[in-house]
Design an enzyme around this catalytic site. Structure first.
Site, mmCIF file in Angstrom:
data_model
loop_
_atom_site.group_PDB
_atom_site.id
_atom_site.type_symbol
_atom_site.label_atom_id
_atom_site.label_comp_id
_atom_site.label_asym_id
_atom_site.label_seq_id
_atom_site.Cartn_x
_atom_site.Cartn_y
_atom_site.Cartn_z
ATOM 1 C CG HIS A 184 1.179 1.782 -9.401
ATOM 2 N ND1 HIS A 184 1.714 2.939 -9.932
ATOM 3 C CD2 HIS A 184 1.916 1.513 -8.286
ATOM 4 C CE1 HIS A 184 2.713 3.345 -9.189
ATOM 5 N NE2 HIS A 184 2.871 2.501 -8.178
ATOM 6 C CD GLU B 201 -0.314 1.698 -4.307
ATOM 7 O OE1 GLU B 201 0.533 2.393 -3.705
ATOM 8 O OE2 GLU B 201 -0.011 0.792 -5.100
#
Length: 435
Positions: A67, A70
């Protein structure tokens, strides 16, 4: 370029695997003004133990790194990629799941420019010590926000019961402590390992010409140098195949007005990454709709008794290394709700709602929802990119739904719903709030 026509949906897919391994899938939709593209890597929050590209030993990275990666890919030396998309009339976003990370945009014009921007920013990482440390504060605030969300706590509470060892029970964003340990070197190691073109796919749907679109993509990819693809090696903790490691029950108190109850079912059988696996998932969806859908006698009975309300529902997640189902709702009677659900599950094979007539109704409803969803470009692209069933995809679902029988449903029920695979998690109002 491979062309596949699905007669029942009147849709034609165009596919090409490029020389670097990137799989490109395109679906032209005549009459649509918008185009939607999503680039996905087969890498998510559970992939925290792996052999880095170019190395031979396993490494462990902090929870939340997928995450975090990202977020960081949108920030470049020249500025924020969101601004680039905005200048070209596109809306961009990204999301990380347990097993996937996806980057996307939608636009009505400048499709070539936006598509090349998508390819370039995902394939050009840029991490510095300063920018990584700055991001820790931003994501830390996001984590704290989720920790205050009772529904989020309920979901991860049951996941930790079902998967106490598997990294699935860790928040996708990680914890404040885990992300504090993330370094630029770890981000680059994860990027080189999982962002190989051969571990990624690109799906483009909307007002496009497949041949012209593929030409743009190929020219972009041919102009870049990529290391030779390496097999990806992941490692997960061993789990008890008989479900003996499942935590049967836990509860916590939070500042909520009403209690929350959730029942989880851990899939103990292996799901194959092929058409049979997709059929199995579809059977589970139909099974839970038959037993707990809002038109089922079970739901109506629980509703009349005041045990459930409109917040009640079920969710199913089937992916690599795991699959599970949850049934949950807000209630004044958490224990009564979980007891009622477990009672219905354990006697489901004798349930009057499990009959051929009701199966026909839920199949018809499922087919109608599928056909309606096929008008949504986002649904098509995200579902296709997120599934992992080999050559089988949502475009096969019409035929799969049609062929499922009551015997199939009963077999799947026996395989999936087992007493030893069940767990319960409750959230109760704080004692002070309950008075």
């Amino acid at each position: 370029m491979e062309k596949t026509h699905y007669a029942t949906l009147d849709e034609t897919l165009y596919q090409q695997t490029l020389a670097n391994g990137l799989k490109v899938t395109m679906l032209p939709k005549a009459g649509y003004h918008k185009t939607y593209a999503v680039m996905t890597t087969n890498y998510g929050s559970i992939d925290n133990s792996f052999v880095p590209s170019g190395e031979s030993e396993f490494t462990e990275v902090p929870a939340g790194i997928a995450h975090f990666l990202e977020h960081k890919l949108f920030e470049k030396k020249a500025g924020d990629i969101f601004e680039v998309f905005s200048r070209n009339g596109a809306s961009a976003n990204a999301f990380t799941s347990f097993t996937r990370t996806s980057y996307l945009f939608s636009a009505t014009d400048h499709i070539k420019t936006n598509l090349l921007t998508l390819l370039d920013f995902v394939q050009e990482p840029y991490f510095t010590e300063a920018s990584v440390n700055k991001e820790k504060g931003i994501i830390g605030q996001e984590i704290e926000m989720y920790e205050d969300d009772p529904n989020w706590r309920l979901f991860f509470g049951i996941i930790e019961n079902l998967y106490p060892e598997h990294p699935l029970h860790e928040d996708i964003a990680g914890t404040v402590d885990s992300i504090a340990k993330i370094t630029p070197e770890q981000l680059y190691a994860a990027y080189r390992t999982f962002y190989q073109p051969s571990n990624m796919n690109l799906f483009v749907v909307g007002n496009i010409d497949p041949l012209a679109t593929l030409t743009w993509i190929e020219a972009n990819q041919n102009g870049k140098d990529f290391p030779a693809a390496e097999p990806i090696q992941r490692r997960f903790p061993e789990e008890a195949s008989d479900g003996s490691d499942i935590i049967p029950y836990r509860m916590t108190e939070l500042p909520v007005k009403r209690g929350k109850s959730i029942v989880g079912i851990k899939g103990l059988a292996e799901v194959t990454a092929d058409r049979a696996g997709l059929k199995y998932r579809t059977e589970l969806n139909l099974l839970f709709d038959m037993l707990f859908g809002d038109s089922s006698s079970n739901y109506l009975q629980l509703y009349d008794q005041g045990i459930v309300d409109d917040s009640f529902g079920y969710e199913l997640d089937v992916a690599r290394t795991y699959h599970f189902a949850t049934l949950s709702g807000d209630t004044e009677k958490p224990q009564e709700l979980s007891d009622a659900i477990i009672g219905l599950l354990e006697k489901a094979s004798e349930n009057p709602d499990l009959n051929a007539g009701r199966l026909a109704l839920v199949k018809k409803d499922a087919l109608g929802r599928l056909l309606q969803s096929m008008n949504a470009l986002e649904y098509i692209a995200n579902t296709y990119s997120g599934d992992d069933f080999g050559d089988a995809s949502l475009f096969d679902l019409v035929d799969i739904i049609d062929e499922i029988t009551l015997t199939d449903i009963q077999t799947t029920l026996k395989q999936f719903v087992r007493s030893k695979a069940l767990s319960v998690f409750h959230i109760q109002p704080l004692a002070a709030d309950a008075q």
